[in-house]
Design a protein around this motif. Structure first.
Motif, PDB file in Angstrom:
ATOM      1  N   UNK A 210     -50.296 -17.673  40.166  1.00 52.08           N
ATOM      2  CA  UNK A 210     -49.648 -16.975  39.055  1.00 52.08           C
ATOM      3  C   UNK A 210     -49.335 -15.525  39.442  1.00 52.08           C
ATOM      4  N   UNK A 211     -48.267 -14.995  38.850  1.00 53.82           N
ATOM      5  CA  UNK A 211     -47.907 -13.608  39.100  1.00 53.82           C
ATOM      6  C   UNK A 211     -48.484 -12.711  38.013  1.00 53.82           C
ATOM      7  N   UNK A 212     -48.073 -11.447  37.987  1.00 53.09           N
ATOM      8  CA  UNK A 212     -48.630 -10.485  37.050  1.00 53.09           C
ATOM      9  C   UNK A 212     -48.318 -10.819  35.600  1.00 53.09           C
ATOM     10  N   UNK A 213     -47.299 -11.673  35.372  1.00 51.84           N
ATOM     11  CA  UNK A 213     -46.975 -12.074  34.003  1.00 51.84           C
ATOM     12  C   UNK A 213     -47.751 -13.301  33.561  1.00 51.84           C
ATOM     13  N   UNK A 214     -48.467 -13.918  34.510  1.00 51.68           N
ATOM     14  CA  UNK A 214     -49.170 -15.156  34.217  1.00 51.68           C
ATOM     15  C   UNK A 214     -48.342 -16.388  34.482  1.00 51.68           C
ATOM     16  N   UNK A 215     -47.107 -16.204  34.980  1.00 54.54           N
ATOM     17  CA  UNK A 215     -46.231 -17.339  35.258  1.00 54.54           C
ATOM     18  C   UNK A 215     -46.607 -17.989  36.586  1.00 54.54           C
ATOM     19  N   UNK A 216     -46.515 -19.316  36.641  1.00 58.20           N
ATOM     20  CA  UNK A 216     -46.781 -20.043  37.885  1.00 58.20           C
ATOM     21  C   UNK A 216     -45.563 -19.899  38.792  1.00 58.20           C
ATOM     22  N   UNK A 217     -45.749 -19.300  39.968  1.00 56.53           N
ATOM     23  CA  UNK A 217     -44.640 -19.015  40.873  1.00 56.53           C
ATOM     24  C   UNK A 217     -44.781 -19.715  42.225  1.00 56.53           C
ATOM     25  N   UNK A 218     -45.947 -20.248  42.519  1.00 54.85           N
ATOM     26  CA  UNK A 218     -46.182 -20.921  43.798  1.00 54.85           C
ATOM     27  C   UNK A 218     -47.441 -21.764  43.650  1.00 54.85           C
ATOM     28  N   UNK A 219     -47.808 -22.444  44.714  1.00 56.80           N
ATOM     29  CA  UNK A 219     -49.072 -23.186  44.726  1.00 56.80           C
ATOM     30  C   UNK A 219     -49.606 -23.234  46.145  1.00 56.80           C
ATOM     31  N   UNK A 220     -50.901 -23.441  46.241  1.00 53.54           N
ATOM     32  CA  UNK A 220     -51.589 -23.516  47.529  1.00 53.54           C
ATOM     33  C   UNK A 220     -52.283 -24.866  47.611  1.00 53.54           C
ATOM     34  N   UNK A 221     -52.149 -25.532  48.755  1.00 53.70           N
ATOM     35  CA  UNK A 221     -52.804 -26.819  48.919  1.00 53.70           C
ATOM     36  C   UNK A 221     -53.557 -26.879  50.239  1.00 53.70           C
ATOM     37  N   UNK A 222     -54.568 -27.726  50.264  1.00 52.51           N
ATOM     38  CA  UNK A 222     -55.268 -28.058  51.503  1.00 52.51           C
ATOM     39  C   UNK A 222     -55.048 -29.542  51.743  1.00 52.51           C
ATOM     40  N   UNK A 223     -54.627 -29.890  52.964  1.00 49.87           N
ATOM     41  CA  UNK A 223     -54.299 -31.274  53.312  1.00 49.87           C
ATOM     42  C   UNK A 223     -55.290 -31.779  54.352  1.00 49.87           C
ATOM     43  N   UNK A 224     -55.874 -32.943  54.082  1.00 51.47           N
ATOM     44  CA  UNK A 224     -56.974 -33.443  54.902  1.00 51.47           C
ATOM     45  C   UNK A 224     -56.764 -34.921  55.210  1.00 51.47           C
ATOM     46  N   UNK A 225     -56.851 -35.340  56.475  1.00 50.69           N
ATOM     47  CA  UNK A 225     -56.788 -36.774  56.771  1.00 50.69           C
ATOM     48  C   UNK A 225     -57.909 -37.518  56.040  1.00 50.69           C
ATOM     49  N   UNK A 226     -57.619 -38.715  55.615  1.00 51.46           N
ATOM     50  CA  UNK A 226     -58.607 -39.460  54.840  1.00 51.46           C
ATOM     51  C   UNK A 226     -59.908 -39.678  55.607  1.00 51.46           C
ATOM     52  N   UNK A 227     -59.839 -39.701  56.935  1.00 56.51           N
ATOM     53  CA  UNK A 227     -61.065 -39.899  57.729  1.00 56.51           C
ATOM     54  C   UNK A 227     -62.004 -38.702  57.593  1.00 56.51           C
ATOM     55  N   UNK A 228     -61.447 -37.528  57.194  1.00 58.87           N
ATOM     56  CA  UNK A 228     -62.312 -36.353  56.986  1.00 58.87           C
ATOM     57  C   UNK A 228     -62.431 -35.977  55.513  1.00 58.87           C
ATOM     58  N   UNK A 229     -61.525 -36.483  54.680  1.00 60.07           N
ATOM     59  CA  UNK A 229     -61.565 -36.175  53.243  1.00 60.07           C
ATOM     60  C   UNK A 229     -62.919 -36.547  52.651  1.00 60.07           C
ATOM     61  N   UNK A 230     -63.459 -37.663  53.059  1.00 60.13           N
ATOM     62  CA  UNK A 230     -64.728 -38.131  52.509  1.00 60.13           C
ATOM     63  C   UNK A 230     -65.938 -37.357  52.980  1.00 60.13           C
ATOM     64  N   UNK A 231     -65.744 -36.434  53.898  1.00 58.85           N
ATOM     65  CA  UNK A 231     -66.872 -35.638  54.371  1.00 58.85           C
ATOM     66  C   UNK A 231     -67.316 -34.599  53.344  1.00 58.85           C
ATOM     67  N   UNK A 232     -66.450 -34.328  52.372  1.00 58.79           N
ATOM     68  CA  UNK A 232     -66.800 -33.441  51.269  1.00 58.79           C
ATOM     69  C   UNK A 232     -66.426 -34.125  49.959  1.00 58.79           C
TER      70      UNK A 232
END
Length: 255
Positions: A210-232
């Motif tokens: 979100x920016x200073x107005x509270x509007x959603x302007x972008x997003x952040x993602x983490x991408x994980x292979x399924x073989x490691x996704x289950x480690x957490x």
């Protein structure tokens, strides 16, 4: 750590009171003294200084204090110098170094998410995302974290009731009702997930920026292979994405 100037710290503490949403009605001098715990004489001197420098303004009738023009000017000057792409890249690098997985920053352009930054994991895995590439937002966690905060009219324009949804893999969401249900949950939790919907055998978690107005302007993602996704636990991956989004939001001036 260098020695701080006590008077300046106290003045800044007073200014930061106005970050609270409850400050919409301003503060009286006694209220400032009560909240900060400073002596009243000190508070009066600091308030007078801040008013003289236009960081605060004082209402003539009520005597209550509000933020002044100089704060607005400083905020605008800061905003003009923000480069979302550069800031996103730096924060993606920080988050990727912490989790050792691929981190993306995306922005919405019509029905697509455009990848503005991507930092690869040192653990090799080939993914369809790349800086500058466009993918259907509905097929990605980073995209769903964006379209979830569109209005009903905007969603209808992007995904008409009679039209189908794009698909990248057999696991992509192609049912509009299912997509809308997911978006409602994303709005509730502030988190989006993807399970092989854009890249087979890769799961993702994303959070809105979100920016200073509270509007959603972008997003952040983490991408994980399924073989490691289950480690957490999924919640831990979600926390990684949330931390990145919060850091970038802070840079953009979000509260």
């Amino acid at each position: 750590m260098p020695r701080l100037t006590p008077a300046l710290v106290r003045g800044l503490d007073i200014l930061e009171l106005f970050l609270d949403a409850r400050a919409i009605d301003g503060y009286s001098a006694p209220e400032v003294a009560t909240v900060t715990g400073l002596p009243r004489a000190t508070v009066h001197e600091l308030l007078a200084t801040l008013v003289a420098k236009s960081y605060l303004r004082k209402e003539k009738v009520s005597g209550r204090f509000h933020l002044g023009l100089r704060v607005f000017q400083l905020g605008n000057a800061y905003g003009e110098r923000i480069d979302l792409v550069t800031s996103g890249r730096l924060i993606a690098e920080e988050i990727a170094a912490e989790c050792n997985e691929t981190v993306n920053v995306g922005m919405l352009d019509g029905p697509d998410v455009v990848y503005m930054a991507k930092v690869e994991s040192r653990q090799a895995v080939r993914m369809v995302s790349a800086v500058g590439r466009r993918l259907p937002a509905s097929c990605t966690a980073v995209g769903k974290a964006l379209i979830a905060f569109l209005s009903e009219a905007e969603l209808e324009a992007l995904y008409p009731s009679a039209a189908g949804l794009p698909s990248l893999t057999p696991r992509s969401i192609v049912d509009r009702a299912e997509l809308l249900a997911q978006l409602a949950e994303i709005r509730r939790s502030g988190l989006a997930f993807e399970a092989g919907e854009s890249t087979p055998d890769v799961s993702c978690a994303a959070a809105p920026v979100r920016d200073h107005r509270g509007a959603v302007v972008a997003s952040v993602s983490v991408s994980v292979p399924d073989i490691r996704w289950g480690q957490r636990a999924p919640g831990e991956w979600a926390d990684v994405a949330r931390r990145g989004a919060q850091r970038l939001s802070s840079v953009l001036g979000a509260r």
